[in-house]
Design a protein around this motif. Structure first.
Motif, PDB file in Angstrom:
ATOM      1  N   ASN A 217       0.814  -1.211   0.000  1.00  0.00           N
ATOM      2  CA  ASN A 217       0.000   0.000   0.000  1.00  0.00           C
ATOM      3  C   ASN A 217       0.854   1.271   0.000  1.00  0.00           C
ATOM      4  N   THR A 219       1.523   4.456  -1.656  1.00  0.00           N
ATOM      5  CA  THR A 219       0.809   5.302  -2.602  1.00  0.00           C
ATOM      6  C   THR A 219       1.674   6.460  -3.065  1.00  0.00           C
ATOM      7  N   THR A 233      -3.809   5.812  -5.983  1.00  0.00           N
ATOM      8  CA  THR A 233      -2.694   5.150  -6.663  1.00  0.00           C
ATOM      9  C   THR A 233      -1.865   4.333  -5.692  1.00  0.00           C
ATOM     10  N   ARG A 234      -1.251   3.304  -6.233  1.00  0.00           N
ATOM     11  CA  ARG A 234      -0.228   2.548  -5.505  1.00  0.00           C
ATOM     12  C   ARG A 234       0.948   2.326  -6.444  1.00  0.00           C
ATOM     13  N   GLN A 242      -0.516   1.539  -9.915  1.00  0.00           N
ATOM     14  CA  GLN A 242      -1.932   1.194  -9.983  1.00  0.00           C
ATOM     15  C   GLN A 242      -2.781   2.464 -10.014  1.00  0.00           C
ATOM     16  N   LYS A 244      -6.381   3.062  -9.094  1.00  0.00           N
ATOM     17  CA  LYS A 244      -7.532   2.427  -8.461  1.00  0.00           C
ATOM     18  C   LYS A 244      -8.739   3.348  -8.639  1.00  0.00           C
ATOM     19  N   ASN A 245      -9.690   2.891  -9.444  1.00  0.00           N
ATOM     20  CA  ASN A 245     -10.878   3.675  -9.746  1.00  0.00           C
ATOM     21  C   ASN A 245     -12.116   2.852  -9.398  1.00  0.00           C
ATOM     22  N   ARG A 247     -12.062  -0.189  -8.000  1.00  0.00           N
ATOM     23  CA  ARG A 247     -11.845  -1.625  -7.912  1.00  0.00           C
ATOM     24  C   ARG A 247     -10.357  -1.935  -8.004  1.00  0.00           C
ATOM     25  N   ASP A 248     -10.011  -3.198  -7.675  1.00  0.00           N
ATOM     26  CA  ASP A 248      -8.655  -3.707  -7.820  1.00  0.00           C
ATOM     27  C   ASP A 248      -8.614  -4.675  -9.004  1.00  0.00           C
ATOM     28  N   THR A 252      -5.604  -3.088 -13.368  1.00  0.00           N
ATOM     29  CA  THR A 252      -5.561  -1.729 -12.824  1.00  0.00           C
ATOM     30  C   THR A 252      -4.124  -1.266 -12.580  1.00  0.00           C
ATOM     31  N   TRP A 253      -3.148  -2.112 -12.917  1.00  0.00           N
ATOM     32  CA  TRP A 253      -1.731  -1.771 -12.786  1.00  0.00           C
ATOM     33  C   TRP A 253      -1.129  -1.567 -14.174  1.00  0.00           C
TER      34      TRP A 253
END
Length: 391
Positions: A217, A219, A233-234, A242, A244-245, A247-248, A252-253
């Motif tokens: 995690n 970010t 973001t991550r 990532q 993240k909008n 969902r995972d 998403t990466w």
């Protein structure tokens, strides 16, 4: 009859002459000359230090030739003007007297140079040499470039593209940066006057060195209390960044591996419900998203980092623009400081000792989590791939 014979002979001679001329023009229909570029953009960036700098441009043949091919390269200011207009830039051409063309046989000229591609070879190169940059003539506020075009080819046709290389000049900069040894939460930036209308496009940028990209995690930045969908973001070593909008998931990466202990100039470019992620000027991936914009509330703003920032993480700058920057603009603004009054720049926080932990447009409130440990490191050199300190 005699008159008709004369007319026919004249027509035949005219046709033969036309054929001969066409044969001369199309003497090498299967071959052509173009500018050999290392990237599709046609732009080469070089750094000019106190000992100067140099670059190489390379005219090429599409196929091998059985005799020498002579090519002249020179300055194409119209080419640079068109490039600026297309990419919303203000690169200025360096005057011909302030740099040299050096050919492979050692000829040194200003303005243009002529080279020969020998039989059995595909290319010949021309070096561009800059001994120094006169800071009185060219202050640091000017962004400089040398646009080189193929001006003349003897006996061969010139491909319509690519015909040019733009050498963009970067100048070495020494500055201070922030060292984060412990962040007890996120750095919050909230606009003093909330945004009343949704933004149709924007760009958020930050420059970081992460000492470790294996922390969970971790970010980069996120939009807090946004008016649209979630933007969080991550970042990781193996999966990249990532978006993240809501969902995972693996999709998403960016799925572009990243390295610790190097500068990562990250740009998030939003337009038409899409977010494009750039790292060091290179596009990593474009994501489909929901509408993303700051909300019309005092709580809405940007958050940088989280409590996983610790043990030798470095931050250079944070910027927020009211438009989608082009890739050329991202490259142009990669490391040089910005004027807070630059059109379109909504937020500018350079994280230098001189600026302190303040935002320089004076339009944002900054909150640093209590008990965080942030200090400054002097004499950091840019451009550089890693942390480079020069006393």
């Amino acid at each position: 009859m005699k008159k008709n014979i004369i007319i026919m002979l004249a027509m035949i001679l005219s046709a033969l002459s036309a054929c001969k001329k066409k044969d001369v023009l199309d003497i090498h229909p299967d071959n052509a000359v173009y500018m050999g570029n290392t990237s599709s953009s046609g732009v080469v960036s070089i750094t000019v230090t106190d000992v100067g700098g140099s670059a190489v441009v390379t005219p090429r043949l599409a196929n091998l030739a059985d005799k020498p091919v002579t090519i002249t390269v020179g300055i194409g200011e119209k080419t640079l003007s068109n490039y600026n207009q297309k990419n919303n830039l203000e690169l200025q051409p360096m005057a011909a007297e302030d740099f040299k063309f050096i050919t492979g046989n050692g000829d040194t000229t200003h303005g243009e140079a002529t080279v020969t591609i020998p039989p059995g070879s595909f290319e010949s190169s021309v070096q561009i040499k800059i001994d120094s940059i006169n800071t009185t003539k060219y202050p640091y506020s000017k962004r400089l470039a040398i646009p080189v075009i193929i001006k003349k080819v003897n006996g061969y046709r010139l491909l319509s593209s690519p015909q040019w290389t733009i050498v963009q000049l970067n100048r070495q900069l020494r500055t201070s940066i922030a060292l984060i040894n412990n962040l007890t939460g996120s750095i919050e930036l909230k606009p003093k006057t909330p945004y009343s209308e949704p933004m149709s496009e924007w760009t958020f940028q930050m420059s970081m060195i992460y000492s470790n990209l294996s922390r969970s995690n971790l970010t980069t930045a996120f939009m807090s209390s946004g008016g649209g969908g979630e933007f969080y973001t991550r970042i990781s070593a193996s999966n990249g960044i990532q978006i993240k909008n809501g969902r995972d998931g693996d999709d998403t990466w960016t799925q572009k591996a990243l390295s610790p202990n190097v500068w990562l100039h990250i740009s998030y470019v939003y337009k038409d419900s899409k977010v494009s992620v750039y790292v060091n000027g290179e596009l990593q991936k474009t994501f489909e998203t929901t509408p993303l914009y700051l909300g019309n509330t005092e709580q809405s703003g940007w958050s940088i980092g989280n409590s996983n920032y610790k043990n030798n993480d470095y931050i250079r700058e944070v910027r927020f623009w009211n438009r989608a920057l082009t890739q050329a603009e991202i490259m142009d603004k990669l490391y040089l400081p910005q004027d807070p009054a630059t059109p379109g720049l909504l937020m500018y926080m350079p994280f230098t000792k001189e600026a302190g932990l303040t935002e320089l447009t004076n339009k944002w409130n900054v909150t640093i989590p209590s008990a965080s440990r942030i200090s400054f490191v002097d004499n950091v050199i840019f451009p550089a791939s890693k942390l480079e300190i020069k006393q």
